[in-house]
Structure formats: C-alpha cells, structure tokens
Design an enzyme around this catalytic site. Structure first.
Site, PDB file in Angstrom:
ATOM      1  N   SER A 262       0.993  -0.827   0.173  1.00 19.15           N
ATOM      2  CA  SER A 262       0.425   0.081   0.485  1.00 19.15           C
ATOM      3  C   SER A 262       1.140   1.096   0.178  1.00 19.15           C
ATOM      4  CB  SER A 262      -1.362  -0.404   1.982  1.00 19.15           C
ATOM      5  OG  SER A 262      -1.938   0.443   0.972  1.00 19.15           O
ATOM      6  N   LYS A 266       4.085   2.522  -2.837  1.00 19.31           N
ATOM      7  CA  LYS A 266       4.645   3.512  -2.492  1.00 19.31           C
ATOM      8  C   LYS A 266       6.172   3.881  -2.869  1.00 19.31           C
ATOM      9  CE  LYS A 266      -0.030   5.155  -1.627  1.00 19.31           C
ATOM     10  NZ  LYS A 266      -0.962   4.419  -2.677  1.00 19.31           N
ATOM     11  N   TRP A 353      -9.965   0.474  -4.967  1.00 17.76           N
ATOM     12  CA  TRP A 353      -9.604   1.277  -4.394  1.00 17.76           C
ATOM     13  C   TRP A 353      -8.199   1.199  -5.338  1.00 17.76           C
ATOM     14  CZ3 TRP A 353     -10.880   6.322  -3.668  1.00 17.76           C
ATOM     15  CH2 TRP A 353     -10.098   7.350  -2.548  1.00 17.76           C
ATOM     16  N   HIS A 403      -7.617  -5.510  -0.066  1.00 16.52           N
ATOM     17  CA  HIS A 403      -6.528  -4.964   0.490  1.00 16.52           C
ATOM     18  C   HIS A 403      -5.445  -5.597   1.835  1.00 16.52           C
ATOM     19  CE1 HIS A 403      -3.977  -1.460  -0.003  1.00 16.52           C
ATOM     20  NE2 HIS A 403      -4.515  -1.046   0.953  1.00 16.52           N
TER      21      HIS A 403
HETATM   22  C1  GCU Z   1      -5.085   4.868   1.959  1.00 18.71           C
HETATM   23  C2  GCU Z   1      -4.819   5.402   0.653  1.00 18.71           C
HETATM   24  C3  GCU Z   1      -4.044   4.947  -0.486  1.00 18.71           C
HETATM   25  C4  GCU Z   1      -3.031   3.512   1.033  1.00 18.71           C
HETATM   26  C5  GCU Z   1      -3.648   3.218   1.505  1.00 18.71           C
HETATM   27  C6  GCU Z   1      -2.254   2.207   2.727  1.00 18.71           C
HETATM   28  O1  GCU Z   1      -6.552   3.797   1.297  1.00 18.71           O
HETATM   29  O2  GCU Z   1      -5.965   5.938   0.061  1.00 18.71           O
HETATM   30  O3  GCU Z   1      -3.039   5.264  -1.381  1.00 18.71           O
HETATM   31  O4  GCU Z   1      -2.498   3.374   0.253  1.00 18.71           O
HETATM   32  O5  GCU Z   1      -4.216   4.118   2.432  1.00 18.71           O
HETATM   33  O6  GCU Z   1      -1.270   3.130   2.474  1.00 18.71           O
HETATM   34  O7  GCU Z   1      -3.734   2.144   3.308  1.00 18.71           O
END
Ligand code: GCU
Length: 422
Positions: A262, A266, A353, A403
């Site tokens: 997540s 990144k 998402w 997720h």
């Molecule tokens: C939120 C956010 C995402 C991210 C995620 C996470 O949902 O919008 O961009 O990847 O958190 O880090 O769990």
C-alpha cells in the site's frame, strides 16, 4: 502550501470530501480516453533505440520529473550515519534463525534521528538474500517473539490492534503476524529486515518532526514545493537501512529486495527508483501514486490522494489534482525506472480503490524498456485470471480477497525471488 492543521480538522474534511464531493469511479466504461505516455520517446521527441540511450537520456529525464514533481527531492546529505546492535540472539524462530535489532542514527549538524531495524537471517545460509520493508505499527507487531522491542515512536491509533493514545504497547505484540510470513521466508533461505515507518517519518501532515526536520535551514518549517514528502522520506530510510545491510556479513547486500504494501509499496517503488543498489522491488497493492496508472482515474485519484494525505507527495504534485491529463508521465514510467531489475506488482480483486487493472497495465507497459536489456517483461496485454500469476523478470498477480498482504502473496514472491534474485 501545506499548513499544520490539527488531525481532527483533517479527518472532518476527509469525511466531508468523501461523502459529499468525491465519488470514486469504479466503472470501466467511465474511464476517460487517454494515451499512455510513451516510454521510448524523450520529452523533446527523440526515439530511444537501445539501453545506452535509455540510461543516458530517457531514464534521467523521467527520474527528474518524478523527483521534482511527484515525490520530491532529498534536500541535502547527512553528516553521519551510525549503527548499533542493541539486541541479538542466535536461536530465534525455534533455533533456525539469527535475530538482530539495530539502532540506526542519522546525524545532520546538531540534529539526529534514530530508527530500529529488526533483522531475521536463516542460519543455514552464509550470505542470505533478503526482503527489506516497512511495517505500519511497529516491529513488535509482525511477530509474537517477546524479545522484539516495542516502538516508542508516535503510532497511528488503532483500537482493534490495541493501539491507543498514539503509542504502541505490549497489547499490540504480534497483531500483524498475518502480513509477514517470516517462517516461510526463512525456510526458503531468505532474510527479512523490517522497520516501523513512523520512526523515520510519522505519518501525519506535520513537517515539524521525522526526517524532514533534520534537514531544515534556519527558520524553515516545511519542505519547498519540489522537496520531499513523506513517501520520499520513507524511501530514503530504506536506503539508510541498506547502508547497514551492506556491512552485515551474513547478508548478500547485492540481493536485497525492497518490499512494501500500500503506501509503503509506493515508498518501496520510489526507494528502488532512487537507489539502484536495490536488487528488485515488490509492490503489494500500492495503487495510486504507486503502481497504478493515474490517467485512468479509477478508484483513488491524484486529487483525492493529495487531499487526504497532503504530506505524502511534494507540493508540486498538487498541480495535477483533477488534472491528470496534464501529467506528461504516468506510473508505468516510475516502474520502468526499476529496469532491468526484477519488479513484482501485485493486486487484490476486491481492492478496487487501488485499481488492479491500472496496476497491471502499468507493469505490462514497462515491456519495451525491459526488452532493451533483453529481460522478459509481460507480453500479454490482457490481465491474467485471479490467482494465476505471471512471473517473468516483471511479474504480476491478482489474488482473490481484499487490500492486504497474505500468505498467498508471500508464496508467490518467494517462488519468483528464488528464480530471479537468488
Ligand atoms: C489509503 C490510501 C491509499 C493507501 C492506503 C494504505 O487507502 O488512500 O493510497 O495505499 O491507504 O496505505 O493502506
């Protein structure tokens, strides 16, 4: 410009925005028409014909764009980095692993920042390849091992995980074991090193603490518009951990894979783009600003992510809020910065998402760049079925479920890492 706003106000604003203004698109028919920016043509229109031209012309200009306009530049260099082994054990994980806990101190002028690495290494290997990644709530949450130190840093509250008053306590030991298949990793001959990301930079829109504050000039309160947000700070922290791993005899530092889920996926991608010592990278459900193409505007968008998490990217990225058309790049070009090193992008079916299709297309579109290095990317332009991974130097899977990071994900990563990293 970013201001320091109390968390409660941000939360109110986010709730307001999510319910009233922002409706994510989950309908493929409503994805706008767009051209995926061409990897092989420079900004001035020159065609890239070989790996030398990629390395000398196209890679640097793409890298600069992402650095100046998306993640932000690191504003200087540290004066010193030191490492202290604060705890070690020769018989961890029922005797099959070494455990070490290392305190890293980053020094700049008279300021310093400390963070801890938790390291497990298989005993049956002289020099182990290794996964390096961040966790969300503290090193002690990834294992029930009672010797792992509980973080003292600011932690996001999570009542379900036993974290209140922004501090982790004993109650949260082992609450995230499900995300870290430590036994499987060590049994396959890999090491694992983890860091709590909040020790490097607390995940809040407040630039007074963490890594940013270390580098401020006198009177400075926040990074400049082209300087690093939190994702770039976390990426920098991974590089500093790699500095330690290079000194560790039992680690094969030429085989360290940056791993992240997540937001931390990144950060792992940006770490591998900025630091070519990383042998490869795994992006697990990294979504918007990670592996997913921005121009599809499917699920989370640039405007939405910059509103909910104004501290993640540099301020320059805000010019693309609700304006993805204007971006001269897209995230497949971030992924291409990893080439020719192994790259794994993974999605989850119910994680709309993060736009699984956008993550796939992004990985798939790196194909010509890997080809310049005679490395096999993903040739097929259609997404594989769920739970049917494609594993080349560039790999992709979409699994059933939400997720998360699951044993299924780790099993695939291990098969792939055995083949392309070890
Ligand atoms: C939120 C956010 C995402 C991210 C995620 C996470 O949902 O919008 O961009 O990847 O958190 O880090 O769990």
């Amino acid at each position: 410009m970013k201001k320091i706003i109390p968390c409660s106000i941000i939360l109110l604003f986010m709730t307001h925005l999510s319910s009233a203004q922002f409706k994510p698109n989950y309908d493929e028919a409503k994805v706008p028409e767009f051209q995926i920016p061409d990897l092989m043509t420079t900004f001035s229109g020159e065609t890239i014909k070989n790996s030398e031209e990629w390395n000398s012309k196209r890679r640097p200009e793409l890298f600069s764009f992402f650095e100046e306009n998306v993640y932000g530049k690191v504003p200087g260099t540290l004066d010193n980095v030191s490492f202290e082994i604060v705890e070690r054990n020769e018989a961890a994980l029922n005797g099959k692993a070494y455990r070490k806990q290392i305190e890293v101190t980053l020094q700049k002028g008279n300021r310093s920042l400390k963070f801890n690495i938790l390291l497990y290494l298989p005993k049956n290997k002289n020099k182990a390849p290794l996964f390096l990644g961040y966790n969300f709530f503290g090193n002690h949450t990834i294992t029930k091992d009672p010797n792992v130190l509980v973080t003292e840093a600011w932690t996001m509250n999570n009542e379900k995980l036993g974290i209140t008053e922004n501090r982790a306590k004993e109650a949260s030991r082992g609450v995230r074991t499900n995300r870290w298949a430590i036994d499987k990793i060590v049994d396959k001959g890999f090491g694992l090193a983890v860091i709590y990301y909040g020790e490097v930079d607390p995940d809040k829109n407040d630039f007074s603490d963490g890594l940013h504050a270390l580098f401020y000039k006198e009177g400075q309160k926040q990074p400049k518009a082209n300087e690093w947000g939190s994702l770039a700070a976390w990426a920098f922290g991974l590089s500093k951990a790699l500095d330690f791993l290079e000194k560790e005899d039992q680690v094969d530092a030429s085989k360290v894979i940056a791993f992240g889920h997540s937001r931390l996926g990144k950060a792992a991608l940006w770490a591998a783009a900025t630091d070519e010592r990383f042998a490869g990278v795994i992006s697990n459900n990294s979504g918007c600003g990670g592996a997913a193409l921005s121009k599809r505007k499917f699920g989370e968008t640039v405007g939405r992510i910059n509103t909910s998490f104004p501290h993640w990217f540099c301020d320059n990225f805000e010019q693309y809020n609700e304006n993805e058309e204007a971006l001269p790049v897209d995230q497949h070009q971030l992924l291409a910065l990893i080439a020719p090193r192994p790259l794994y992008v993974a999605s989850a079916e119910e994680d709309q998402w993060a736009d699984p299709k956008g993550e796939f297309l992004s990985a798939q579109n790196t194909f010509p760049v890997y080809g310049l290095f005679s490395k096999e990317g993903i040739a097929s332009q259609s997404m594989p079925k769920v739970n049917e991974p494609i594993q080349n130097v560039v790999a992709y899977h979409i699994r059933t479920g939400v997720h998360d990071v699951t044993d299924y994900d780790w099993e695939q990563y291990l098969i792939w890492a055995k083949k392309f990293i070890e």
